[in-house]
Design an enzyme around this catalytic site. Structure first.
Site, PDB file in Angstrom:
ATOM      1  CB  SER A   1      -0.959  -0.039   1.202  1.00 53.67           C
ATOM      2  OG  SER A   1      -1.932   0.965   1.131  1.00 53.67           O
TER       3      SER A   1
ATOM      4  CG  ASP B   1      -7.008  -2.763  -3.700  1.00 52.15           C
ATOM      5  OD1 ASP B   1      -7.644  -2.111  -2.834  1.00 52.15           O
ATOM      6  OD2 ASP B   1      -5.785  -2.902  -3.678  1.00 52.15           O
TER       7      ASP B   1
ATOM      8  CG  HIS C   1      -5.602  -2.277   0.044  1.00 52.59           C
ATOM      9  ND1 HIS C   1      -5.247  -1.663  -1.146  1.00 52.59           N
ATOM     10  CD2 HIS C   1      -4.822  -1.700   1.010  1.00 52.59           C
ATOM     11  CE1 HIS C   1      -4.299  -0.756  -0.917  1.00 52.59           C
ATOM     12  NE2 HIS C   1      -4.028  -0.770   0.384  1.00 52.59           N
TER      13      HIS C   1
END
Length: 277
Positions: free
Chosen positions: A95, A223, A253
């Site tokens: 991320s 996601d 995610h």
């Protein structure tokens, strides 16, 4: 400082390989979200090193006292120390951690053996992110004094499709465990921290062309926080001539904790080992 001191009390080192992977957990996350991923890399013959990002695994007050430069610097220090100890050093980020990995790769060029981008996030445009809040409410908060008083609270599915794992996260939150931030990170993010992440995104975008190391982009087609458009955006703008992709389904995610975590870790290990020999 030694490598062990730099990674922090909640960081970890897995494996005894000559080639190593520096793992960068996500913003408001913890090394715990990278633990399984690191163990798989170690079983494949690599060493996995995961430090605590500056300001994390502590209190919200500690986190809000840090900037994006602090986050990047804390990873840079670990990278430079790892260069002294290991033959080749790769960087894998999750991320916002993927953006930090890119920033380090952009600065140190060929010294970074390879980069793995897990759910790289430049736009919060996943199916669980309300577009009205992103487009209209967020700027009002971030660029006014409201940023000192507002926070965003993450709700289910917490970036996780696996119902069992999601239930474990929910149980910790329901128990209001005082040590939850050390286990699973913060689920209430102050607006000031979000503003710093926006600044990190802006800087990372400017430096994509400076990344020349081989890159593996791993992104879910499902996601919930950052759509696959993020991966496409990065792929088109990287300076690297060796870009590999793994677009994967049946996961959200947080790839390192979700249903396809083993497949992703094995593919990551293959990427590194191929470059290491």
């Amino acid at each position: 400082m030694s490598l062990e001191q730099l990674i922090g009390e909640n960081g970890f080192i897995e494996g005894k390989g000559q080639d190593a992977v520096l793992l960068v957990h996500g913003l408001t996350g913890t090394p715990a979200e990278m633990k399984h991923y690191g163990k798989v890399l170690a079983r494949k013959g690599l060493t996995a090193v995961c430090p605590v990002l500056a300001g994390h695994c502590a209190s919200i007050k500690t986190l809000t006292a840090t900037t994006w430069q602090d986050w990047v610097s804390s990873i840079e220090q670990v990278f430079l120390e790892m260069r002294k100890r290991y033959r080749k050093v790769f960087i894998a980020g999750l991320s916002m951690g993927a953006l930090i990995a890119l920033m380090v790769a952009a600065r140190y060029k060929e010294a970074v053996a390879g980069v793995i981008l897990l759910s790289v996030t430049l736009f919060y445009d996943g199916w669980n992110m309300p577009p009205f809040k992103q487009r209209f409410l967020l700027p009002i908060v971030l660029y006014t004094p409201l940023k000192y008083f507002v926070h965003w609270e993450e709700t289910a599915p917490y970036g996780i499709k696996c119902e069992r794992t999601r239930a474990l996260v929910a149980a910790i939150l329901d128990n209001k465990d005082a040590q939850a931030s050390e286990k699973i990170g913060y689920f209430k993010t102050p607006a000031t921290v979000i503003l710093e992440s926006v600044r990190l995104i802006r800087q990372a975008k400017k430096q994509l062309a400076d990344v020349v190391s081989p890159v593996l982009i791993v992104h879910s087609t499902e996601d919930d926080m950052a759509s696959i458009k993020n991966a496409h955006y990065v792929e088109k703008r990287l300076g690297s001539r060796d870009i590999q992709t793994m677009y994967i389904s049946d996961t959200y995610h947080v790839l390192t904790l979700d249903k396809r975590k083993d497949d992703i870790a094995k593919r990551s290990a293959e990427f590194c080992l191929a470059l290491a020999h």
